[in-house]
Scaffold this active site. Structure first.
Site, PDB file in Angstrom:
ATOM      1  N   CYS B  87    -114.175 -39.093  11.582  1.00  0.00           N
ATOM      2  CA  CYS B  87    -114.391 -38.382  10.315  1.00  0.00           C
ATOM      3  C   CYS B  87    -115.883 -38.129  10.101  1.00  0.00           C
ATOM      4  O   CYS B  87    -116.468 -37.363  10.835  1.00  0.00           O
ATOM      5  CB  CYS B  87    -113.733 -39.169   9.172  1.00  0.00           C
ATOM      6  SG  CYS B  87    -113.440 -38.146   7.728  1.00  0.00           S
ATOM      7  N   HIS B 195    -108.004 -40.540  11.005  1.00  0.00           N
ATOM      8  CA  HIS B 195    -108.455 -41.930  10.859  1.00  0.00           C
ATOM      9  C   HIS B 195    -107.496 -42.911  11.535  1.00  0.00           C
ATOM     10  O   HIS B 195    -106.628 -43.464  10.867  1.00  0.00           O
ATOM     11  CB  HIS B 195    -108.512 -42.296   9.377  1.00  0.00           C
ATOM     12  CG  HIS B 195    -109.662 -41.714   8.637  1.00  0.00           C
ATOM     13  ND1 HIS B 195    -110.886 -42.347   8.549  1.00  0.00           N
ATOM     14  CD2 HIS B 195    -109.788 -40.568   7.926  1.00  0.00           C
ATOM     15  CE1 HIS B 195    -111.706 -41.609   7.824  1.00  0.00           C
ATOM     16  NE2 HIS B 195    -111.071 -40.523   7.429  1.00  0.00           N
ATOM     17  N   GLU B 197    -108.047 -45.867  12.265  1.00  0.00           N
ATOM     18  CA  GLU B 197    -108.214 -47.206  11.671  1.00  0.00           C
ATOM     19  C   GLU B 197    -107.371 -47.374  10.412  1.00  0.00           C
ATOM     20  O   GLU B 197    -107.221 -48.469   9.904  1.00  0.00           O
ATOM     21  CB  GLU B 197    -109.702 -47.492  11.410  1.00  0.00           C
ATOM     22  CG  GLU B 197    -110.292 -46.944  10.125  1.00  0.00           C
ATOM     23  CD  GLU B 197    -110.600 -45.448  10.149  1.00  0.00           C
ATOM     24  OE1 GLU B 197    -110.186 -44.759  11.106  1.00  0.00           O
ATOM     25  OE2 GLU B 197    -111.244 -44.959   9.201  1.00  0.00           O
TER      26      GLU B 197
END
Lengths: 741, 228, 83
Positions: B87, B195, B197
């Site tokens: 990002c 993302h 994560e």
């Protein structure tokens, strides 16, 4: 130089200049009495903001006292930056809601953004890390370009600020009604998590300690914001645009990280946000709470603009600023932390014993006021209240009867009402996942956040249906609390406590004060029944445009605790074959219902009643069933009644539902309270029925994507493909926004 | 494997990234390294997290690209060390010139936070070795400026050299070729907008992001640990 | 001191969604004569006047202020009129 341009104490008196900044004649006289002399311009400025409704609650204090605010699990009730509630394991949850209605009405992006910024600071000034934001928004119908602009910009402002700071916006609610056409509401709530040992308070204790300024420099923005928030809006409001502050989320993020580090330092004695009324309120309130005084040298205040006067510095509402009281001799500890986050600090004053707020500027004393005069001596008004004529009139009306006969069409109409329609257009713009704790995303009854490192989670929801309150403030007040609690229950959590934002018209109007009295009385009663104390809140009055008040709109932000992550429950149906149960009988009370609004274009008559004992008993039964693992999905029946609730349970799934019921329009669309749609796996059905004897089996979840509702005799009431329901429900808001009319 | 997660002023996915590495890989250490650090040479893999570095003022990543730590990040990247930007981290890598192209505002001008379908285009990189080519992943996106732009020649080069690692299955933000993630020519630097994560646990909706981090770890182990 | 005004715009050929949105909005308001809108950035720099002002400003633009991959820049220097 500009000091000399300010009016003298004599001129302020003779020309009644105090009236221009919102101070009434008798208030001025009281100020003169308290000070023993006429206040100068800076001093009257201090009083004008601290004695404004926004800071002093002078019209609402007696009502706020009704609310229960203590319980064994409440660690901090109203009075600090935010309320604090024990959640076990040495941890606590810190939360508060605050309004930013007036600023958002004149400059929606910045108004909403700084509303988010302010509520974040209220929470992290307590030493808590903000873990979630919610917001409750009210707009007029999306049928005018101006309202679409306000709506889009408010959402963009919330998104722009919250996303950048890195706190997920996990939920909230939006309603649309003519009553908010001139006066939209923007209420923002923040939840923080803290180890109880790290709790901070806003106190200026310890004579000789240093008063320190941290964060953005002071400019002329937002001067008289608190006073502005305490006035009604009119055509001139747009001219007050300089009152609106501009937010800088990047600085906020750094202030946040710095403050959380500072909170761990023993050098810190007290800390408070410079929110409404800026330096004035933070200094006065911190001194007041500690029973001390503060002397500040305004020459040392970091300034963004040149030639600022003491009056301007004290009243500025520049954002992203904090006031700290630091143990003398340990200032460097704080400076080092702030420097790391590239933040400006300045030691601007000292804690004194004299209980006075003393300000110097260019070597002169420019204000010298007893602290208690500013805070504790603020007037409290005993306001006349009078039941408005239309209340009786609504109560005595014959029961309203819906005209609806094509139930399929009615359901589609209800699903496309902006208040009911899917809000993905809104929450897609909010980062609701950052911090990676969001278990239940926006769009469910309540948002759920796991607490990392434990098996627990927090559930949170904002609610407040003002249509009920407009027709029957007391019953409506009870419903607002009950609905919030019900939403928390549906997610598998026990409601703990709440924060409220009380949005009303002018309290000086007896019929509006009556609404305030009645609705807060109803809310208080409900809070006691559910043992959910009010731990923080905010009052926003004078929400009027050209003399027309909004519906009384108390908004409730509730927080509950999920004991075990596997208790987390959501509203969509889970698998075909599950049994659908309805808890609660529908009754034909239509006042304030979505269907009434669709048919009549206005609301009238009697609202659904709220039996608090029954509500409480059902909530606990449902929660017990969830905890026993008997529940696949749970959803409360609210706006639009059972038909809408069932539609919401199939949305976004590959499932349908087949239910049968009495041939009664109330069964389909009435908003009778204390009701739930619950789906249960076949093998748990018996146990569920024993746990909740009042639950009645209505049908089953199917693997055909169709919602079928029919009479017990088998006659079709509603039959709609899930995809069609979804299309209408999801498309409604984007469709309004695309309209060019 | 020693992992560094760089914290720029305004980063806000740094702790999420750090959890992803420490809770779901066998990384020996995972450090949050401040933007002021002079060197990241001691680390085996360098992670640039999401957020709004320097408020994303001027352009996303434009100011962060000049943060003190970036000199060392660039040097390590040029020497072939693993560098992953997610990002805002991707935006910084673009601004730093470690990856080609630039980011523009999303085509509908709005920030988008939503879990989307991401297709694995190349499962033969150190970042995607544990995925299957053609596999669809559920991974959240959360950005206002993720509209990847590059000229036609760059796009052809990216395609030809299999440097497009992830694409969106639908056109979510207007990106050229629906690009969601690309590597540099050497294949040691990856930038991606989604993302991973945030997709580590089914509790939070998806665990499709895990294998990205375990791929990085496995690559390091395979190239550094001598099996006995 | 001189004021340097820097204008940054998207390169010709790069889609400008903000420009489109503004143009659509203008059209809706009845300004149909507007055929194209470009949205860009304006920066004002207060700079000490010096010998290589132009090359310094150009470097600033190339290095930080504009992203040459998608953006163009122009600037002009405003000197206070000598009285």
């Amino acid at each position: 130089m500009s000091l000399q341009l300010e009016p003298t104490a004599e001129e302020i008196h003779a020309e009644r200049l105090y009236a221009d900044i919102g101070v009434k004649d008798h208030e001025y006289e009281r100020i003169v009495q308290l000070m023993g002399r006429k206040p100068n311009y800076t001093e009257i400025g201090l009083f004008s903001v601290l004695w404004s409704e926004h800071c002093s609650y002078k019209h609402s204090k007696p009502l706020l006292k009704q609310f229960p605010s203590t319980a064994p699990h409440v660690l901090q009730g109203p009075g600090e930056g935010a309320g604090v509630v024990d959640i076990g394991d040495g941890q606590a949850v810190v939360f508060k809601v605050e309004s930013h209605n007036h600023p958002s009405a004149v400059e929606p992006y910045q108004g909403a953004a700084t509303g988010v910024g302010g509520i974040l600071r209220d929470v992290f000034s307590m030493g808590a890390r903000p873990i979630a934001l919610l917001n409750s928004l009210r707009f007029g119908p999306l049928t005018t370009p101006r309202m679409r602009y306000l709506f889009e910009e408010v959402v963009a402002g919330i998104s722009g600020y919250g996303n950048c700071v890195g706190v997920p916006t996990v939920g909230g609610e939006i309603q649309f009604d003519d009553t908010y056409d001139g006066n939209p509401l923007v209420n923002a709530m923040c939840i923080g998590l803290i180890d109880q040992n790290d709790l901070q308070k806003g106190i200026a204790a310890g004579v000789g300690n240093t008063v320190m300024y941290v964060g953005a420099a002071t400019g002329r923005d937002g001067i008289h914001g608190a006073t502005f928030a305490s006035e009604e809006l009119n055509e001139d409001s747009a001219d007050k645009r300089p009152s609106v502050q501009v937010g800088d989320p990047f600085t906020e993020k750094r202030v946040l990280e710095a403050c959380l580090e500072v909170a761990k330092s023993d050098a810190l004695v007290g800390i408070q946000d410079m929110g409404a009324a800026g330096l004035t309120s933070s200094a006065a309130e911190m001194a007041s709470k500690a029973g001390t005084g503060i002397a500040m040298n305004l020459d040392l205040v970091p300034q963004r603009e040149t030639g600022m006067t003491p009056y301007e510095m004290m009243l500025s509402e520049s954002q992203e600023r904090m006031l700290l009281v630091v143990e003398k001799g340990k200032e460097t500890e704080i400076e080092v932390i702030c420097e790391k986050w590239d933040l400006e600090t300045a030691a601007i004053g000292t804690v004194k014993e004299d209980m006075r707020l003393t300000l110097t500027f260019h070597g002169d004393v420019v204000a010298d006021v007893p602290v208690t005069a500013l805070t504790d001596e603020a007037p409290v008004y005993d306001v006349p209240s009078e039941e408005p004529a239309d209340f009786r009139e609504h109560q005595q009306r014959p029961v309203w009867q819906p005209q609806s006969s094509d139930y399929n069409e009615t359901l589609l109409q209800l699903l496309s009402q902006p208040t009911i329609a899917n809000k993905e257009w809104v929450y897609d713009q909010y980062d609701h996942m950052v911090q990676t704790n969001t278990v239940v995303m926006p769009g469910s009854d309540a948002a759920v956040l796991r607490i990392r490192g434990t098996e627990k989670a927090l559930a949170t929801s904002m609610d407040g249906n003002s249509r009920y309150i407009a027709l029957d403030p007391k019953e409506g007040g009870k419903i607002a609390i009950a609905e919030a609690a019900r939403n928390i229950i549906c997610s598998g959590a026990q409601p703990l406590a709440l924060t409220d934002c009380l949005n009303y018209g002018s309290p000086e109007e007896p019929s509006i004060y009556w609404q305030m009295e009645q609705s807060t009385a109803g809310m208080s009663e409900a809070c006691r029944t559910f043992d959910t104390p009010v731990v923080s809140g905010n009052v926003s009055l004078y929400n009027e445009t050209n003399g027309e008040a909004i519906y009384p709109t108390p908004v409730v932000g509730m927080v509950g605790l999920v004991e075990q992550l596997d208790h987390v429950t959501t509203q969509p149906f889970k698998q075909a074959g599950d049994v659908i149960y309805i808890i609660g009988e529908a009754e034909p009370a239509w006042g304030g219902s979505e269907l009434q609004l669709v048919e009549d274009g206005k609301i009238s008559g009697q609202v659904p009643t709220m039996d608090l004992e029954l509500e409480q008993a059902r909530q606990q039964q449902v929660l017990a069933a969830i905890r026993a693992g008997l529940v696949q999905s749970a959803h409360d029946i609210a706006e639009g009644g059972l038909a809408v609730a069932l539609a919401e349970c199939v949305m976004g799934t590959e499932l349908g539902a087949d239910v049968s019921m009495k041939d009664d329009v109330a069964e389909l669309f009435a908003e009778t309270q204390s009701r739930y749609v619950i789906s249960v796996a076949v093998e748990d059905a018996e146990a569920f029925e024993q746990a909740i004897p009042a639950a009645r089996c209505y049908g089953t979840v199917t693997d055909e994507k169709v919602l079928r509702m029919k009479t017990t005799e088998g006659q079709k009431l509603i039959e709609q493909p899930t995809d069609e329901l979804h299309h209408v429900w999801k498309g409604a808001i984007p469709c309004f926004l695309k309209s060019k009319a | 494997m020693k992992a560094a997660v760089i914290v720029f002023p305004g980063s806000n996915c740094d702790t999420d990234m750090s959890y992803a590495l420490s809770d779901f890989t066998d990384a020996e250490t995972v450090d949050l390294v401040p933007y002021t650090a002079e060197s990241v040479a001691e680390y085996d893999a360098i992670f640039l997290p999401g957020g709004f570095s320097y408020g994303d003022y001027l352009r996303s990543g434009a100011i962060a690209r000049f943060a003190p730590v970036m000199q060392s990040v660039i040097a390590e990247a040029e020497q072939g060390k693993t560098v992953l930007g997610i990002c805002n981290g991707f935006q910084i890598l673009l601004e730093a010139g470690l990856l080609p192209g630039a980011m523009k505002r999303n085509k509908d001008l709005k920030y988008i936070c939503r879990t989307v379908d991401v297709k694995v285009e190349n499962a033969d990189t150190r970042f995607s070795g544990e995925y299957e080519k053609g596999e669809t992943l559920r991974i959240p996106i959360a950005h206002g400026e993720g509209n990847y732009e590059c000229d036609g020649q760059t796009y052809e080069t990216l395609k030809k050299n299999n440097r497009i690692v992830f694409t969106y299955e639908a056109d979510v933000n207007g990106s050229t070729g629906q690009i969601a993630g690309i590597t540099n020519e050497a294949g040691n630097v990856l930038g991606m907008m989604p993302h991973p994560e945030r997709a580590m646990e089914t509790l939070l909706g998806s665990e499709d992001g895990r294998r990205l981090f375990t791929s990085v770890y496995r690559h390091w182990r395979d190239t550094h640990v001598v099996t006995t | 001191m001189v004021n340097v005004h820097v204008y940054i715009t998207l390169k010709e050929g790069v889609l400008d969604p903000q420009g489109h949105a503004v143009q659509n909005s203008l059209t809706a308001l009845g300004y149909e004569e507007v055929e194209k809108v470009n949205v860009g950035k304006w920066l004002r720099l207060e700079v000490a006047d010096g010998n290589n002002l132009d090359s310094r400003v150009e470097n600033m633009c190339e290095q930080l202020l504009a992203n040459p991959v998608i953006e163009n820049y122009t600037y002009h220097v405003e000197r206070e009129a000598k009285v």
